[in-house]
Design an enzyme around this catalytic site. Structure first.
Site, PDB file in Angstrom:
ATOM      1  CB  ILE A 138     -33.742 -58.398  56.581  1.00 11.29           C
ATOM      2  CG1 ILE A 138     -34.998 -58.462  57.514  1.00 11.29           C
ATOM      3  CG2 ILE A 138     -33.956 -57.318  55.550  1.00 11.29           C
ATOM      4  CD1 ILE A 138     -34.795 -59.233  58.647  1.00 11.29           C
ATOM      5  CG  ASP A 139     -36.665 -57.448  52.270  1.00 12.08           C
ATOM      6  OD1 ASP A 139     -36.510 -57.091  53.580  1.00 12.08           O
ATOM      7  OD2 ASP A 139     -36.851 -56.648  51.354  1.00 12.08           O
TER       8      ASP A 139
END
Ligand code: MEV
Length: 310
Positions: A138-139
């Site tokens: 996600i990051d």
């Protein structure tokens, strides 16, 4: 010299619950990691901490990215890499992913490679594996593409959300460092012990995220704020808040934010407040005068990009 910047990120809704398959929403923020690449012998230099040691995680992550890139296309591996980040480290704001994404972009640009953001994301994910044992991705996805993202069980969905310029976020850093893995394990144990009770809390968290999506799309700021508070309450229920998180939530809301919550792993870390910009300077100054480390961020809708060296 080629330079790129990539944004950090904040989880707006759904952390922890996401680990057991609930959806979560994150967004890229206007705090950046900058990486410049130039010809030279292989070396990693941080503006903040100086020459990066060979055995360090950052060094290994950079090396892994460069090696992986060279398995896809041939480029010079002897490069001098300069990193400079304004994203607080260890606060759940995706500092390492932003660095990896900016590095991938700057390196591909330096190599005159023809590339798209998908490749940038792929290279950065490779580096993230050196930093986190099981990165969700996600990051680096937010740092690459910017904007808002919904994620659930490994599936990412870019969201067509754009908030108005009149609102933004305050981030209060408790500077309490914690180990995400340990907190996640404790939460999972609590879930197993009180499954009949907590199943309902997890269902509530899922429903909350769907409702939040609607409120974000409709720019219903009051509702977004209320849902942030509800989300904070659910996080408190599963044991990941801390009195400092609760205190800051109360302060942010008491001073006029639409809502506030802890963001990320909890037990310290950061607290975010959703605020109308007409109030943010006053609230920020008051909190700072009370000794809190606070800064403002806006969503970043662009993601990684080239910048001039300066
Ligand atoms: C940590 O930033 C977010 C958590 O949900 C863990 C994870 O999703 O891997 C607590």
């Amino acid at each position: 010299m080629t330079c790129s910047i990539a944004p950090g990120k904040i989880i707006l809704f759904g952390e922890h619950f996401v680990v057991k398959g609930a959806p979560a929403i994150g967004f890229a923020v206007s705090k950046y990691a900058k990486v410049c690449v130039e010809d030279g012998y292989f070396q990693v230099i941080s503006k903040q901490t100086g020459n990066i040691e060979q055995g360090s995680v950052l060094y290994r992550a950079v090396k892994r990215l460069i090696t992986y890139a060279n398995s896809i296309f041939k480029c010079d591996e002897d490069v001098r890499i300069l990193v400079d980040s304004e994203i607080p480290v260890g606060s759940g704001m995706g500092s390492s992913a932003a660095l990896s994404v900016a590095l991938a972009h700057a390196y591909l640009t330096h190599c005159n490679a023809s590339f798209d953001k998908k490749l940038v994301n792929e290279l950065a994910y490779e580096a993230e594996k050196e930093v986190h044992s099981k990165p969700s991705g996600i990051d680096n996805t937010l740092a690459t593409f910017g904007g808002f993202l919904k994620y659930r069980s490994g599936v990412f969905e870019k969201l067509d959300i754009r908030l108005g310029d009149e609102v933004g976020f305050l981030v209060v850093n408790t500077n309490l460092k914690r180990q995400t893995g340990i907190i996640v394990e404790e939460v999972l144990r609590l879930y197993e012990k009180y499954r009949e009770v907590l199943e309902n809390v997890y269902t509530a968290a899922s429903v909350l995220v769907e409702k939040a999506l609607k409120s974000l799309r409709e720019r219903d700021y009051e509702s977004i704020g209320r849902l942030m508070l509800l989300n904070h309450g659910l996080l408190w229920t599963i044991g990941v808040s801390h009195e400092i998180n609760d205190l800051i939530v109360h302060k942010l809301v008491g001073k006029g934010c639409y809502g506030a919550k802890l963001s990320g792993a909890g037990r310290g870390g950061i607290v975010i407040g959703f605020v109308n910009k007409s109030l943010s300077t006053r609230i920020e100054e008051e909190l700072r005068s009370e000794g809190f480390e606070v800064f403002r961020v806006n969503p970043d809708y662009e993601g990684v990009r080239s910048v001039e060296d300066n």
